[in-house]
Write an enzyme that holds these catalytic residues in place. Sequence first.
Site, PDB file in Angstrom:
ATOM      1  N   ARG A   4      -1.176  -7.658   0.383  1.00 29.92           N
ATOM      2  CA  ARG A   4      -1.658  -8.063   1.690  1.00 29.92           C
ATOM      3  C   ARG A   4      -2.521  -9.321   1.619  1.00 29.92           C
ATOM      4  O   ARG A   4      -2.565 -10.086   2.558  1.00 29.92           O
ATOM      5  CB  ARG A   4      -2.430  -6.925   2.353  1.00 29.92           C
ATOM      6  CG  ARG A   4      -3.738  -6.609   1.700  1.00 29.92           C
ATOM      7  CD  ARG A   4      -4.499  -5.595   2.497  1.00 29.92           C
ATOM      8  NE  ARG A   4      -3.807  -4.320   2.530  1.00 29.92           N
ATOM      9  CZ  ARG A   4      -4.444  -3.143   2.480  1.00 29.92           C
ATOM     10  NH1 ARG A   4      -5.749  -3.100   2.401  1.00 29.92           N
ATOM     11  NH2 ARG A   4      -3.785  -2.028   2.499  1.00 29.92           N
ATOM     12  N   HIS A  19       5.933   2.878  19.317  1.00 28.36           N
ATOM     13  CA  HIS A  19       4.887   3.279  18.361  1.00 28.36           C
ATOM     14  C   HIS A  19       5.083   4.739  17.907  1.00 28.36           C
ATOM     15  O   HIS A  19       4.242   5.612  18.181  1.00 28.36           O
ATOM     16  CB  HIS A  19       3.495   3.075  18.964  1.00 28.36           C
ATOM     17  CG  HIS A  19       2.441   2.886  17.910  1.00 28.36           C
ATOM     18  ND1 HIS A  19       1.344   2.071  18.061  1.00 28.36           N
ATOM     19  CD2 HIS A  19       2.316   3.414  16.661  1.00 28.36           C
ATOM     20  CE1 HIS A  19       0.596   2.109  16.973  1.00 28.36           C
ATOM     21  NE2 HIS A  19       1.172   2.923  16.095  1.00 28.36           N
ATOM     22  N   ILE A  27       2.246   3.074   2.427  1.00 28.25           N
ATOM     23  CA  ILE A  27       3.458   3.110   3.257  1.00 28.25           C
ATOM     24  C   ILE A  27       4.496   2.115   2.739  1.00 28.25           C
ATOM     25  O   ILE A  27       5.682   2.442   2.629  1.00 28.25           O
ATOM     26  CB  ILE A  27       3.108   2.867   4.747  1.00 28.25           C
ATOM     27  CG1 ILE A  27       2.203   4.000   5.253  1.00 28.25           C
ATOM     28  CG2 ILE A  27       4.380   2.784   5.594  1.00 28.25           C
ATOM     29  CD1 ILE A  27       1.615   3.791   6.644  1.00 28.25           C
ATOM     30  N   GLU A  40       0.057  -2.961  23.599  1.00 25.83           N
ATOM     31  CA  GLU A  40       0.664  -1.672  23.959  1.00 25.83           C
ATOM     32  C   GLU A  40      -0.084  -1.049  25.138  1.00 25.83           C
ATOM     33  O   GLU A  40      -1.305  -1.147  25.194  1.00 25.83           O
ATOM     34  CB  GLU A  40       0.598  -0.729  22.751  1.00 25.83           C
ATOM     35  CG  GLU A  40       1.408  -1.265  21.578  1.00 25.83           C
ATOM     36  CD  GLU A  40       1.333  -0.373  20.337  1.00 25.83           C
ATOM     37  OE1 GLU A  40       0.802   0.748  20.430  1.00 25.83           O
ATOM     38  OE2 GLU A  40       1.805  -0.821  19.288  1.00 25.83           O
ATOM     39  N   GLY A  68       0.836  -1.203   0.000  1.00 28.85           N
ATOM     40  CA  GLY A  68       0.000   0.000   0.000  1.00 28.85           C
ATOM     41  C   GLY A  68       0.866   1.246   0.000  1.00 28.85           C
ATOM     42  O   GLY A  68       2.043   1.201  -0.376  1.00 28.85           O
ATOM     43  N   ARG A  72       1.057  -3.175  12.760  1.00 27.67           N
ATOM     44  CA  ARG A  72       0.338  -3.344  14.014  1.00 27.67           C
ATOM     45  C   ARG A  72       0.904  -4.564  14.722  1.00 27.67           C
ATOM     46  O   ARG A  72       1.263  -5.554  14.082  1.00 27.67           O
ATOM     47  CB  ARG A  72      -1.166  -3.554  13.766  1.00 27.67           C
ATOM     48  CG  ARG A  72      -1.950  -2.282  13.503  1.00 27.67           C
ATOM     49  CD  ARG A  72      -2.068  -1.408  14.755  1.00 27.67           C
ATOM     50  NE  ARG A  72      -2.864  -0.219  14.533  1.00 27.67           N
ATOM     51  CZ  ARG A  72      -2.387   0.956  14.089  1.00 27.67           C
ATOM     52  NH1 ARG A  72      -1.098   1.088  13.825  1.00 27.67           N
ATOM     53  NH2 ARG A  72      -3.191   1.990  13.924  1.00 27.67           N
TER      54      ARG A  72
HETATM   55  C1  GLV Z   1      -0.580   4.761  13.632  1.00 28.41           C
HETATM   56  O1  GLV Z   1      -0.234   3.702  14.022  1.00 28.41           O
HETATM   57  C2  GLV Z   1      -1.622   4.966  12.683  1.00 28.41           C
HETATM   58  O2  GLV Z   1      -2.326   4.010  12.335  1.00 28.41           O
HETATM   59  O3  GLV Z   1      -1.802   6.106  12.271  1.00 28.41           O
END
Ligand code: GLV
Length: 300
Positions: free
Chosen positions: A163, A266, A143, A248, A141, A219
Amino acid sequence: MLVELQAQHELDVWPGDDPIPRQELLTRIAGADALICVLTDRIDDDLLDAGSRLKIVANIAVGYDNIDLPAVRRHGIIATNTPDVLTDSTADLTWALILGVTRRAAEGDRLIRAGGWKGWTFDFMLGTELRGKQLGIIGAGRIGRAVAAKASAFGMNVVFARRDGTPARGPDDRTIDEILISSDVVSLHVPGSPANRHLIDRKALARMKRSAFLVNTARGSVVDEDALVWALNERLIAGAALDVFANEPSVHQGLLKFENVFLVPHLGSATRETRTAMAALAVRNVLAVLGGEAPVTPIL
Ligand code: GLV
């Protein structure tokens, strides 16, 4: 940003640095037309029942695993997220993790602080070079592609797995298994959906090269952390760099003992510029929806 909202609407802002306690949110949401929330806020039936006037839930995050989307739809509410504005900062942090774990940066920092550095020696704390190596990106995607765009600066070849694991559509496309068995760095960029839970499990880790590194800025739920600890104990992979964790802010205790595990709390989108842009986008979404217009970045 808040000024723009305040000009048109009455605001109730949680002043704390810590996440708003659940009960407080459930109480304060009654009567609100919009909620701007963050990924630590669980958006589910209970919250949507308590906020019976809500028209929009604007998540300041690109990920939305904190939102029960079927519940949002059942309540006839619009949910929005903040894509694009955090793509570059998250890609940059991914490179910080790749470089940090392969060049043992955090380990060196710990050593110096502990007074353990005895001076330069020829074969001291050698890392792994990136040039000529393969970066396998799982999740092609925004990122994932932005991480790939920076790879040529380090001389890495890039391959992608979509994915859903669908096979090749382009020359750089691979199956997830092909990525795992052939990559020197495996970087995860899939959403934290139920379908991706424990995508990286014992079986996947056992497929990786013993010299390979796992990087997760997606995640925590995507990686089975027990399996990761097992793989590190068995030396099935060379190391891991993690920005995200299953529970977390607590981190699997088993991960803490490894020098070849680089941990950050994070921070993917955590730059002033990006967080400002994320908040501004959430505000634009709220203003649009409360003004009777379509949201800018709806979660579909
Ligand atoms: C951060 O983890 C987001 O999803 O923006």
